[in-house]
Design a protein around this motif. Sequence first.
Motif, PDB file in Angstrom:
ATOM      1  N   LEU A   8     111.140   4.970 132.538  1.00  0.00           N
ATOM      2  CA  LEU A   8     111.271   5.906 131.418  1.00  0.00           C
ATOM      3  C   LEU A   8     110.408   5.475 130.236  1.00  0.00           C
ATOM      4  O   LEU A   8     109.788   6.317 129.581  1.00  0.00           O
ATOM      5  CB  LEU A   8     112.737   6.021 130.977  1.00  0.00           C
ATOM      6  N   ALA A   9     110.357   4.169 130.001  1.00  0.00           N
ATOM      7  CA  ALA A   9     109.536   3.662 128.889  1.00  0.00           C
ATOM      8  C   ALA A   9     108.060   3.937 129.152  1.00  0.00           C
ATOM      9  O   ALA A   9     107.334   4.357 128.246  1.00  0.00           O
ATOM     10  CB  ALA A   9     109.776   2.169 128.696  1.00  0.00           C
ATOM     11  N   ARG A  10     107.606   3.709 130.384  1.00  0.00           N
ATOM     12  CA  ARG A  10     106.210   3.987 130.725  1.00  0.00           C
ATOM     13  C   ARG A  10     105.902   5.482 130.607  1.00  0.00           C
ATOM     14  O   ARG A  10     104.848   5.875 130.115  1.00  0.00           O
ATOM     15  CB  ARG A  10     105.897   3.491 132.135  1.00  0.00           C
ATOM     16  N   LYS A  11     106.842   6.305 131.061  1.00  0.00           N
ATOM     17  CA  LYS A  11     106.653   7.754 130.983  1.00  0.00           C
ATOM     18  C   LYS A  11     106.566   8.200 129.522  1.00  0.00           C
ATOM     19  O   LYS A  11     105.693   8.995 129.144  1.00  0.00           O
ATOM     20  CB  LYS A  11     107.794   8.482 131.692  1.00  0.00           C
ATOM     21  N   ALA A  12     107.450   7.673 128.683  1.00  0.00           N
ATOM     22  CA  ALA A  12     107.444   8.015 127.263  1.00  0.00           C
ATOM     23  C   ALA A  12     106.152   7.542 126.604  1.00  0.00           C
ATOM     24  O   ALA A  12     105.568   8.259 125.789  1.00  0.00           O
ATOM     25  CB  ALA A  12     108.652   7.406 126.566  1.00  0.00           C
ATOM     26  N   GLU A  13     105.706   6.360 126.974  1.00  0.00           N
ATOM     27  CA  GLU A  13     104.461   5.828 126.414  1.00  0.00           C
ATOM     28  C   GLU A  13     103.274   6.706 126.819  1.00  0.00           C
ATOM     29  O   GLU A  13     102.412   7.020 125.999  1.00  0.00           O
ATOM     30  CB  GLU A  13     104.236   4.389 126.885  1.00  0.00           C
ATOM     31  N   GLN A  14     103.247   7.136 128.070  1.00  0.00           N
ATOM     32  CA  GLN A  14     102.176   8.002 128.552  1.00  0.00           C
ATOM     33  C   GLN A  14     102.191   9.344 127.810  1.00  0.00           C
ATOM     34  O   GLN A  14     101.157   9.865 127.405  1.00  0.00           O
ATOM     35  CB  GLN A  14     102.318   8.231 130.065  1.00  0.00           C
ATOM     36  N   GLU A  15     103.389   9.904 127.618  1.00  0.00           N
ATOM     37  CA  GLU A  15     103.514  11.167 126.885  1.00  0.00           C
ATOM     38  C   GLU A  15     103.032  11.006 125.449  1.00  0.00           C
ATOM     39  O   GLU A  15     102.347  11.883 124.914  1.00  0.00           O
ATOM     40  CB  GLU A  15     104.960  11.658 126.911  1.00  0.00           C
ATOM     41  N   ASN A  16     103.382   9.886 124.838  1.00  0.00           N
ATOM     42  CA  ASN A  16     102.942   9.632 123.468  1.00  0.00           C
ATOM     43  C   ASN A  16     101.421   9.505 123.385  1.00  0.00           C
ATOM     44  O   ASN A  16     100.800  10.007 122.446  1.00  0.00           O
ATOM     45  CB  ASN A  16     103.606   8.376 122.906  1.00  0.00           C
ATOM     46  N   LEU A  17     100.820   8.845 124.376  1.00  0.00           N
ATOM     47  CA  LEU A  17      99.358   8.715 124.407  1.00  0.00           C
ATOM     48  C   LEU A  17      98.694  10.082 124.559  1.00  0.00           C
ATOM     49  O   LEU A  17      97.692  10.371 123.899  1.00  0.00           O
ATOM     50  CB  LEU A  17      98.924   7.792 125.541  1.00  0.00           C
ATOM     51  N   GLU A  18      99.271  10.928 125.401  1.00  0.00           N
ATOM     52  CA  GLU A  18      98.729  12.272 125.592  1.00  0.00           C
ATOM     53  C   GLU A  18      98.856  13.095 124.313  1.00  0.00           C
ATOM     54  O   GLU A  18      97.931  13.814 123.935  1.00  0.00           O
ATOM     55  CB  GLU A  18      99.430  12.965 126.756  1.00  0.00           C
ATOM     56  N   LYS A  19      99.997  12.988 123.659  1.00  0.00           N
ATOM     57  CA  LYS A  19     100.205  13.710 122.394  1.00  0.00           C
ATOM     58  C   LYS A  19      99.223  13.220 121.331  1.00  0.00           C
ATOM     59  O   LYS A  19      98.650  14.021 120.589  1.00  0.00           O
ATOM     60  CB  LYS A  19     101.639  13.529 121.892  1.00  0.00           C
ATOM     61  N   GLN A  20      99.026  11.898 121.259  1.00  0.00           N
ATOM     62  CA  GLN A  20      98.104  11.330 120.282  1.00  0.00           C
ATOM     63  C   GLN A  20      96.671  11.792 120.557  1.00  0.00           C
ATOM     64  O   GLN A  20      95.924  12.116 119.633  1.00  0.00           O
ATOM     65  CB  GLN A  20      98.172   9.800 120.294  1.00  0.00           C
ATOM     66  N   LYS A  21      96.307  11.854 121.830  1.00  0.00           N
ATOM     67  CA  LYS A  21      94.972  12.320 122.194  1.00  0.00           C
ATOM     68  C   LYS A  21      94.794  13.779 121.780  1.00  0.00           C
ATOM     69  O   LYS A  21      93.742  14.156 121.252  1.00  0.00           O
ATOM     70  CB  LYS A  21      94.768  12.162 123.707  1.00  0.00           C
ATOM     71  N   LYS A  22      95.818  14.589 121.993  1.00  0.00           N
ATOM     72  CA  LYS A  22      95.761  16.004 121.610  1.00  0.00           C
ATOM     73  C   LYS A  22      95.628  16.130 120.091  1.00  0.00           C
ATOM     74  O   LYS A  22      94.808  16.908 119.590  1.00  0.00           O
ATOM     75  CB  LYS A  22      97.016  16.724 122.092  1.00  0.00           C
ATOM     76  N   ILE A  23      96.385  15.341 119.370  1.00  0.00           N
ATOM     77  CA  ILE A  23      96.324  15.352 117.901  1.00  0.00           C
ATOM     78  C   ILE A  23      94.935  14.916 117.429  1.00  0.00           C
ATOM     79  O   ILE A  23      94.356  15.532 116.527  1.00  0.00           O
ATOM     80  CB  ILE A  23      97.424  14.452 117.294  1.00  0.00           C
ATOM     81  N   ASP A  24      94.390  13.876 118.053  1.00  0.00           N
ATOM     82  CA  ASP A  24      93.047  13.403 117.688  1.00  0.00           C
ATOM     83  C   ASP A  24      92.002  14.489 117.908  1.00  0.00           C
ATOM     84  O   ASP A  24      91.118  14.691 117.074  1.00  0.00           O
ATOM     85  CB  ASP A  24      92.678  12.155 118.484  1.00  0.00           C
ATOM     86  N   ASN A  25      92.101  15.191 119.037  1.00  0.00           N
ATOM     87  CA  ASN A  25      91.151  16.268 119.327  1.00  0.00           C
ATOM     88  C   ASN A  25      91.280  17.407 118.318  1.00  0.00           C
ATOM     89  O   ASN A  25      90.278  17.957 117.862  1.00  0.00           O
ATOM     90  CB  ASN A  25      91.345  16.794 120.753  1.00  0.00           C
ATOM     91  N   GLU A  26      92.508  17.753 117.963  1.00  0.00           N
ATOM     92  CA  GLU A  26      92.722  18.807 116.970  1.00  0.00           C
ATOM     93  C   GLU A  26      92.185  18.386 115.609  1.00  0.00           C
ATOM     94  O   GLU A  26      91.592  19.192 114.894  1.00  0.00           O
ATOM     95  CB  GLU A  26      94.206  19.168 116.881  1.00  0.00           C
ATOM     96  N   LEU A  27      92.377  17.117 115.264  1.00  0.00           N
ATOM     97  CA  LEU A  27      91.867  16.608 113.996  1.00  0.00           C
ATOM     98  C   LEU A  27      90.342  16.664 113.967  1.00  0.00           C
ATOM     99  O   LEU A  27      89.748  17.048 112.949  1.00  0.00           O
ATOM    100  CB  LEU A  27      92.351  15.174 113.761  1.00  0.00           C
ATOM    101  N   LYS A  28      89.705  16.316 115.069  1.00  0.00           N
ATOM    102  CA  LYS A  28      88.245  16.409 115.143  1.00  0.00           C
ATOM    103  C   LYS A  28      87.783  17.840 114.933  1.00  0.00           C
ATOM    104  O   LYS A  28      86.810  18.090 114.217  1.00  0.00           O
ATOM    105  CB  LYS A  28      87.739  15.902 116.502  1.00  0.00           C
ATOM    106  N   GLU A  29      88.475  18.792 115.552  1.00  0.00           N
ATOM    107  CA  GLU A  29      88.110  20.204 115.421  1.00  0.00           C
ATOM    108  C   GLU A  29      88.290  20.686 113.980  1.00  0.00           C
ATOM    109  O   GLU A  29      87.424  21.361 113.435  1.00  0.00           O
ATOM    110  CB  GLU A  29      88.953  21.058 116.381  1.00  0.00           C
ATOM    111  N   VAL A  30      89.404  20.320 113.372  1.00  0.00           N
ATOM    112  CA  VAL A  30      89.657  20.713 111.988  1.00  0.00           C
ATOM    113  C   VAL A  30      88.619  20.093 111.058  1.00  0.00           C
ATOM    114  O   VAL A  30      88.110  20.757 110.143  1.00  0.00           O
ATOM    115  CB  VAL A  30      91.097  20.319 111.559  1.00  0.00           C
ATOM    116  N   THR A  31      88.280  18.840 111.291  1.00  0.00           N
ATOM    117  CA  THR A  31      87.263  18.164 110.477  1.00  0.00           C
ATOM    118  C   THR A  31      85.918  18.866 110.610  1.00  0.00           C
ATOM    119  O   THR A  31      85.228  19.091 109.614  1.00  0.00           O
ATOM    120  CB  THR A  31      87.144  16.685 110.899  1.00  0.00           C
TER     121      THR A  31
END
Length: 60
Positions: A8-31
């Motif tokens: 569960l911890a690994r799954k949560a960590e993977q989900e968090n990494l995916e969410k962070q990557k999505k946020i980073d991509n959105e931030l790049k687009e907004v910038t």
Amino acid sequence: MKKDRNKLARKAEQENLEKQKKIDNELKEVTKLYVDLKGETQKIKRELLMKDDVLRSKNK
């Protein structure tokens, strides 16, 4: 039980990494959009200043 927690911890960590990557991509687009908009704003300001100068020179 411990394996379940680790899984569960690994799954949560993977989900968090995916969410962070999505946020980073959105931030790049907004910038990018912000930079483009800022450039267009500067271009419009320059055009207006040139038109203003032309009108002022005609009125003199």
